[in-house]
Design a protein around this motif. Structure first.
Motif, PDB file in Angstrom:
ATOM      1  N   ARG A  72       5.343  45.944 107.083  1.00  9.99           N
ATOM      2  CA  ARG A  72       4.109  45.660 106.550  1.00  9.99           C
ATOM      3  C   ARG A  72       3.286  46.694 106.082  1.00  9.99           C
ATOM      4  O   ARG A  72       2.641  46.364 104.986  1.00  9.99           O
ATOM      5  CB  ARG A  72       3.332  45.017 107.955  1.00  9.99           C
ATOM      6  CG  ARG A  72       4.038  43.679 108.499  1.00  9.99           C
ATOM      7  CD  ARG A  72       3.866  42.416 107.206  1.00  9.99           C
ATOM      8  NE  ARG A  72       4.450  41.312 107.921  1.00  9.99           N
ATOM      9  CZ  ARG A  72       3.754  40.092 107.827  1.00  9.99           C
ATOM     10  NH1 ARG A  72       2.678  39.891 107.617  1.00  9.99           N
ATOM     11  NH2 ARG A  72       4.520  39.041 108.418  1.00  9.99           N
ATOM     12  N   ARG A  75       4.439  47.621 102.702  1.00 13.44           N
ATOM     13  CA  ARG A  75       3.812  46.406 101.589  1.00 13.44           C
ATOM     14  C   ARG A  75       2.488  46.780 101.184  1.00 13.44           C
ATOM     15  O   ARG A  75       1.717  45.818 100.619  1.00 13.44           O
ATOM     16  CB  ARG A  75       4.215  44.942 102.077  1.00 13.44           C
ATOM     17  CG  ARG A  75       5.765  44.877 101.899  1.00 13.44           C
ATOM     18  CD  ARG A  75       5.923  43.592 103.000  1.00 13.44           C
ATOM     19  NE  ARG A  75       5.286  42.689 102.621  1.00 13.44           N
ATOM     20  CZ  ARG A  75       5.221  41.351 103.489  1.00 13.44           C
ATOM     21  NH1 ARG A  75       5.976  41.220 104.567  1.00 13.44           N
ATOM     22  NH2 ARG A  75       4.190  40.686 103.346  1.00 13.44           N
ATOM     23  N   SER A 144      -0.157  40.481 104.509  1.00 15.87           N
ATOM     24  CA  SER A 144       0.676  41.591 104.774  1.00 15.87           C
ATOM     25  C   SER A 144       0.019  42.519 105.880  1.00 15.87           C
ATOM     26  O   SER A 144       0.821  43.396 106.244  1.00 15.87           O
ATOM     27  CB  SER A 144       0.636  42.624 103.483  1.00 15.87           C
ATOM     28  OG  SER A 144      -0.905  42.904 103.066  1.00 15.87           O
TER      29      SER A 144
END
Length: 224
Positions: A72, A75, A144
């Motif tokens: 995460r 990203r 995200s």
């Protein structure tokens, strides 16, 4: 020695007569200190065993969660941590692990939802304390991102609402609790749940510290 002890432990009864303390006073002090030593040793042994238990039973879950958190962050995700009382302090400590990582590791965006007193008190006053975390996630959270909630009992209503909101957004959700997990263990909105099997709030919080420090290290290492 007696003067020093009486200043540190005023609840002990010391002999008020001048000169050396009586044998009875010395025995009283020795007995209390022996009990303090025994209690300290027992508590240290208990938390060490709890940490070993968490490692034995949840090490694979810790590794999987750390990997998911790192993904995460890679990203562009951010971490939001929350909890009540002592757990709010742990949430702030968790956020600090990412903002101020070890040398050579990149800082990562992390926030404690209890850090802004104006926001917390405004939401508590205007919409209710049960929504103090979920309302912030609704405003700030993205798909995200990561939501980490800490509770010793697993029964805090505002954490349950926050996890449901985070899952609705699509965030990765991580619960850290104690005992059998409480109501948090019943939620479908928590991706990774870590429960410290103890009835002692103090031991639970000590073991939880180890859990989230490990998760922070795994996440930072995974991004680096």
């Amino acid at each position: 020695m007696t003067d020093a002890m009486s200043s540190l432990y005023p609840f002990l009864r010391f002999d008020d007569s001048p000169g050396e303390p009586s044998a009875e006073s010395r025995r009283s002090v020795d007995a209390v200190l022996a009990e303090v030593r025994r209690s300290t040793t027992d508590k240290a042994r208990e938390i060490m065993e709890l940490r070993r238990h968490v490692h034995r039973e949840q090490r694979h879950l810790l590794a999987a969660c750390g990997t998911a958190m790192a993904e995460r962050f890679a990203r562009g995700g951010r971490l939001f941590a929350f909890g009540n009382g002592g757990s709010s302090t742990d949430a702030a400590d968790l956020a600090t692990q990412f903002l101020d990582p070890p040398p050579g590791s990149p800082p990562l965006p992390a926030f404690a939802l209890t850090a802004d007193a104006a926001v917390v008190t405004a939401l508590s006053n205007d919409v209710g304390f049960d929504l103090v975390f979920s309302r912030q996630l609704a405003a700030l959270g993205r798909e995200s991102d990561i939501a980490v909630g800490l509770s010793t009992s697993g029964n805090s209503t505002n954490l349950l609402a926050a996890f449901d909101e985070a899952k609705r957004i699509g965030m990765l959700t991580v619960g850290i609790t104690g005992g059998d997990g409480g109501r948090m263990a019943e939620l479908d909105s928590i991706d990774f749940l870590f429960a410290v099997p103890s009835a002692s709030v103090h031991r639970v919080q000590e073991a939880q510290t180890t859990i989230y420090h490990v998760l922070a290290e795994l996440s930072v290492e995974g991004v680096r």
